[in-house]
Write a protein that holds these residues in place. Structure first.
Motif, PDB file in Angstrom:
ATOM      1  N   ALA A   1       0.816  -1.220   0.000  1.00 38.67           N
ATOM      2  CA  ALA A   1       0.000   0.000   0.000  1.00 38.67           C
ATOM      3  C   ALA A   1       0.844   1.261   0.000  1.00 38.67           C
ATOM      4  O   ALA A   1       0.354   2.340  -0.348  1.00 38.67           O
ATOM      5  N   TRP A   2       2.098   1.167   0.420  1.00 38.87           N
ATOM      6  CA  TRP A   2       3.005   2.313   0.359  1.00 38.87           C
ATOM      7  C   TRP A   2       4.418   1.798   0.117  1.00 38.87           C
ATOM      8  O   TRP A   2       4.704   0.615   0.281  1.00 38.87           O
ATOM      9  N   GLY A   3       5.268   2.690  -0.364  1.00 43.99           N
ATOM     10  CA  GLY A   3       6.648   2.313  -0.636  1.00 43.99           C
ATOM     11  C   GLY A   3       6.878   1.783  -2.033  1.00 43.99           C
ATOM     12  O   GLY A   3       8.002   1.399  -2.385  1.00 43.99           O
ATOM     13  N   ALA A   4       5.843   1.732  -2.855  1.00 43.07           N
ATOM     14  CA  ALA A   4       5.976   1.283  -4.240  1.00 43.07           C
ATOM     15  C   ALA A   4       5.202   2.240  -5.135  1.00 43.07           C
ATOM     16  O   ALA A   4       4.233   2.868  -4.704  1.00 43.07           O
ATOM     17  N   ASP A   5       5.633   2.351  -6.379  1.00 36.02           N
ATOM     18  CA  ASP A   5       4.955   3.271  -7.297  1.00 36.02           C
ATOM     19  C   ASP A   5       3.998   2.547  -8.232  1.00 36.02           C
ATOM     20  O   ASP A   5       3.527   3.108  -9.226  1.00 36.02           O
ATOM     21  N   ARG A   6       3.717   1.287  -7.923  1.00 38.41           N
ATOM     22  CA  ARG A   6       2.778   0.506  -8.727  1.00 38.41           C
ATOM     23  C   ARG A   6       1.682  -0.059  -7.839  1.00 38.41           C
ATOM     24  O   ARG A   6       1.835  -0.152  -6.626  1.00 38.41           O
ATOM     25  N   HIS A   7       0.583  -0.463  -8.466  1.00 38.72           N
ATOM     26  CA  HIS A   7      -0.564  -0.998  -7.739  1.00 38.72           C
ATOM     27  C   HIS A   7      -1.048  -2.278  -8.408  1.00 38.72           C
ATOM     28  O   HIS A   7      -0.679  -2.580  -9.545  1.00 38.72           O
ATOM     29  N   GLY A   8      -1.896  -3.012  -7.690  1.00 37.08           N
ATOM     30  CA  GLY A   8      -2.452  -4.236  -8.251  1.00 37.08           C
ATOM     31  C   GLY A   8      -1.520  -5.416  -8.098  1.00 37.08           C
ATOM     32  O   GLY A   8      -0.594  -5.410  -7.277  1.00 37.08           O
ATOM     33  N   THR A   9      -1.734  -6.438  -8.907  1.00 41.35           N
ATOM     34  CA  THR A   9      -0.983  -7.682  -8.783  1.00 41.35           C
ATOM     35  C   THR A   9       0.485  -7.497  -9.144  1.00 41.35           C
ATOM     36  O   THR A   9       0.819  -6.876 -10.157  1.00 41.35           O
ATOM     37  N   MET A  10       1.345  -8.047  -8.314  1.00 43.34           N
ATOM     38  CA  MET A  10       2.785  -8.051  -8.579  1.00 43.34           C
ATOM     39  C   MET A  10       3.098  -9.250  -9.470  1.00 43.34           C
ATOM     40  O   MET A  10       2.785 -10.396  -9.108  1.00 43.34           O
ATOM     41  N   ALA A  11       3.710  -9.002 -10.613  1.00 37.60           N
ATOM     42  CA  ALA A  11       4.042 -10.083 -11.538  1.00 37.60           C
ATOM     43  C   ALA A  11       5.139 -10.969 -10.959  1.00 37.60           C
ATOM     44  O   ALA A  11       5.928 -10.547 -10.119  1.00 37.60           O
ATOM     45  N   GLU A  12       5.185 -12.199 -11.449  1.00 33.60           N
ATOM     46  CA  GLU A  12       6.174 -13.140 -10.941  1.00 33.60           C
ATOM     47  C   GLU A  12       7.588 -12.639 -11.175  1.00 33.60           C
ATOM     48  O   GLU A  12       8.473 -12.848 -10.335  1.00 33.60           O
ATOM     49  N   GLU A  13       7.835 -11.957 -12.299  1.00 34.77           N
ATOM     50  CA  GLU A  13       9.185 -11.467 -12.555  1.00 34.77           C
ATOM     51  C   GLU A  13       9.596 -10.365 -11.579  1.00 34.77           C
ATOM     52  O   GLU A  13      10.783 -10.068 -11.417  1.00 34.77           O
ATOM     53  N   ASP A  14       8.626  -9.769 -10.900  1.00 34.56           N
ATOM     54  CA  ASP A  14       8.911  -8.744  -9.897  1.00 34.56           C
ATOM     55  C   ASP A  14       8.932  -9.323  -8.481  1.00 34.56           C
ATOM     56  O   ASP A  14       9.114  -8.585  -7.502  1.00 34.56           O
ATOM     57  N   GLY A  15       8.719 -10.628  -8.367  1.00 33.31           N
ATOM     58  CA  GLY A  15       8.714 -11.273  -7.063  1.00 33.31           C
ATOM     59  C   GLY A  15       7.354 -11.759  -6.614  1.00 33.31           C
ATOM     60  O   GLY A  15       7.205 -12.250  -5.494  1.00 33.31           O
ATOM     61  N   GLY A  16       6.331 -11.620  -7.476  1.00 35.70           N
ATOM     62  CA  GLY A  16       4.989 -12.071  -7.130  1.00 35.70           C
ATOM     63  C   GLY A  16       4.818 -13.572  -7.320  1.00 35.70           C
ATOM     64  O   GLY A  16       5.765 -14.295  -7.652  1.00 35.70           O
ATOM     65  N   TRP A  17       3.600 -14.038  -7.132  1.00 35.59           N
ATOM     66  CA  TRP A  17       3.330 -15.470  -7.199  1.00 35.59           C
ATOM     67  C   TRP A  17       1.873 -15.708  -7.610  1.00 35.59           C
ATOM     68  O   TRP A  17       1.045 -14.799  -7.571  1.00 35.59           O
ATOM     69  N   GLN A  18       1.579 -16.945  -7.972  1.00 37.91           N
ATOM     70  CA  GLN A  18       0.219 -17.321  -8.335  1.00 37.91           C
ATOM     71  C   GLN A  18      -0.667 -17.331  -7.091  1.00 37.91           C
ATOM     72  O   GLN A  18      -0.306 -17.910  -6.071  1.00 37.91           O
ATOM     73  N   THR A  19      -1.807 -16.697  -7.186  1.00 34.74           N
ATOM     74  CA  THR A  19      -2.729 -16.654  -6.048  1.00 34.74           C
ATOM     75  C   THR A  19      -3.755 -17.774  -6.137  1.00 34.74           C
ATOM     76  O   THR A  19      -3.948 -18.391  -7.191  1.00 34.74           O
ATOM     77  N   VAL A  20      -4.430 -18.015  -5.011  1.00 37.70           N
ATOM     78  CA  VAL A  20      -5.452 -19.057  -4.933  1.00 37.70           C
ATOM     79  C   VAL A  20      -6.710 -18.477  -4.293  1.00 37.70           C
ATOM     80  O   VAL A  20      -6.660 -17.442  -3.621  1.00 37.70           O
ATOM     81  N   SER A  21      -7.831 -19.145  -4.489  1.00 36.40           N
ATOM     82  CA  SER A  21      -9.080 -18.702  -3.879  1.00 36.40           C
ATOM     83  C   SER A  21     -10.076 -19.844  -3.882  1.00 36.40           C
ATOM     84  O   SER A  21      -9.739 -20.988  -4.217  1.00 36.40           O
TER      85      SER A  21
END
Length: 371
Positions: free
Chosen positions: A116-136
């Motif tokens: 929510a702060w400390g980044a200049d982007r919003h929404g889902t973080m891509a895997e190449e940026d360190g994100g991961w597949q989500t589940v629900s």
């Protein structure tokens, strides 16, 4: 001596809280190393509120697994290094006379997002940026986020085990209270709400089925912790959307959760559906807490735009809730409980000795002494 309902002790299982002013879990997004290990910021943030007189200090939503994090800078409790780091924080909270709690969470389809702060982007973080597949519960994305994968039976079993394992670590780290996060549109709320759960198996459809995962988590956590440890559940009592989760369903499931081993219910609202109108006003969620308390015959806390001592006292004294949780007001003033006691005419015996010179009114034997 003046008394106030807000400063009456409250006992739940083996824990007695010194008052009814509690610290709500507040995400800090402050793990620079991205390893889930809390550090100095968390010690000072939570410790200041314990020194400020809170009865219970609940640490922020802490992920039960790496993929359960909201962002990559969340705290966690999925390994022993994290538990060891929490121990130092718990020890200080206890040294100030407050009880220590932790909220265990899995973000589900709202995971892997930019903080929510400390980044200049919003929404889902891509895997190449360190994100991961989500589940629900189902493969329906939260608006603006990437689509999750629907959990299969093995995935559901793993979530239940992860909550239980995190609860064991929490108690091992010294936490007095464990809270299960089933609110704000995170994984357990995603299963509860018909707007995010479109499953056709035993975890979807009827209210009993949609509540099955939460109740399984409650049972697993209850079995993983001592009988003396209070177990809280945080609910969003409404989705604020037609056909969604509402306070009647919340009360019903709270009753079932109590039978499964939960002791106390932290009532919030919203977070599962975007674009809804939330009627923000002072104490706007208090009627939801009062409704769940009355319908389910359970103990509850109220939270949300509670900002004055008189307001908090009225909520507890009137029986609308058994405790109040504060967030933003405690960020503005970590010593709000000490100030509230003064405003209500209550004398406390747990002022930090280092701060006694700041008591109101100035003690006569100190009034003429050097500061």
């Amino acid at each position: 001596m003046t008394t106030a309902a807000l400063f009456e002790p409250l006992s739940v299982r083996g824990v007695t809280f010194r008052n009814r002013l509690w610290v709500a879990p507040m995400c800090q997004y402050a793990i620079a190393k991205k390893d889930g290990v809390p550090g100095d910021w968390h010690l000072v943030h939570l410790g200041s509120m314990a020194a400020g007189g809170a009865g219970l200090v609940i640490a922020e939503a802490s992920a039960v697994s790496p993929e359960g994090r909201i962002s990559d800078v969340d705290t966690g409790l999925w390994n022993d290094a994290q538990a060891e780091a929490w121990t130092r924080i718990v020890r200080f909270i206890h040294s100030q006379g407050a009880a220590a709690g932790i909220q265990l969470a899995h973000a589900g389809r709202k995971a892997s997002v930019w903080p929510a702060w400390g980044a200049d982007r919003h929404g889902t973080m891509a895997e190449e940026d360190g994100g991961w597949q989500t589940v629900s519960a189902t493969a329906v994305p939260f608006p603006g986020y990437d689509a999750p994968v629907a959990l299969d039976a093995a995935g559901i079993d793993a979530v239940i085990r992860d909550f239980a394992a995190a609860a064991r670590r929490a108690v091992g780290a010294g936490f007095d209270v464990v809270e299960i996060h089933a609110a704000h549109g995170y994984l357990l709320h995603q299963f509860l709400s018909p707007l995010s759960n479109h499953r056709t198996d035993e975890f979807g459809g009827s209210l009993e089925n949609r509540a099955r995962l939460l109740l399984s988590v409650v049972e697993a956590v209850r079995s993983a912790i001592a009988d003396t440890v209070p177990l809280l559940v945080r609910f969003s009592a409404t989705d604020y959307a037609p056909g969604g989760w509402d306070e009647r369903q919340t009360a019903t499931v709270a009753g079932w959760a109590a039978a499964a081993g939960a002791d106390f219910f932290d009532i919030s609202s919203g977070g599962n559906v975007s674009g809804v109108r939330i009627p923000l006003s002072p104490g706007y969620q208090v009627p939801l807490a009062a409704s769940v308390k009355a319908e389910a015959d359970v103990r509850v806390s109220a939270v949300g735009l509670i900002t004055t001592a008189a307001q908090a006292e009225l909520i507890v004294a009137s029986g609308q809730a058994d405790a109040v949780m504060l967030g933003r007001e405690l960020m503005r003033d970590p010593h709000f409980p000490l100030r509230a006691a003064h405003e209500l005419g209550v004398t406390l015996d747990y002022w930090p000795p280092q701060y006694l010179r700041a008591q109101w009114p100035e003690p006569e034997d100190r009034a003429t002494s050097a500061a």
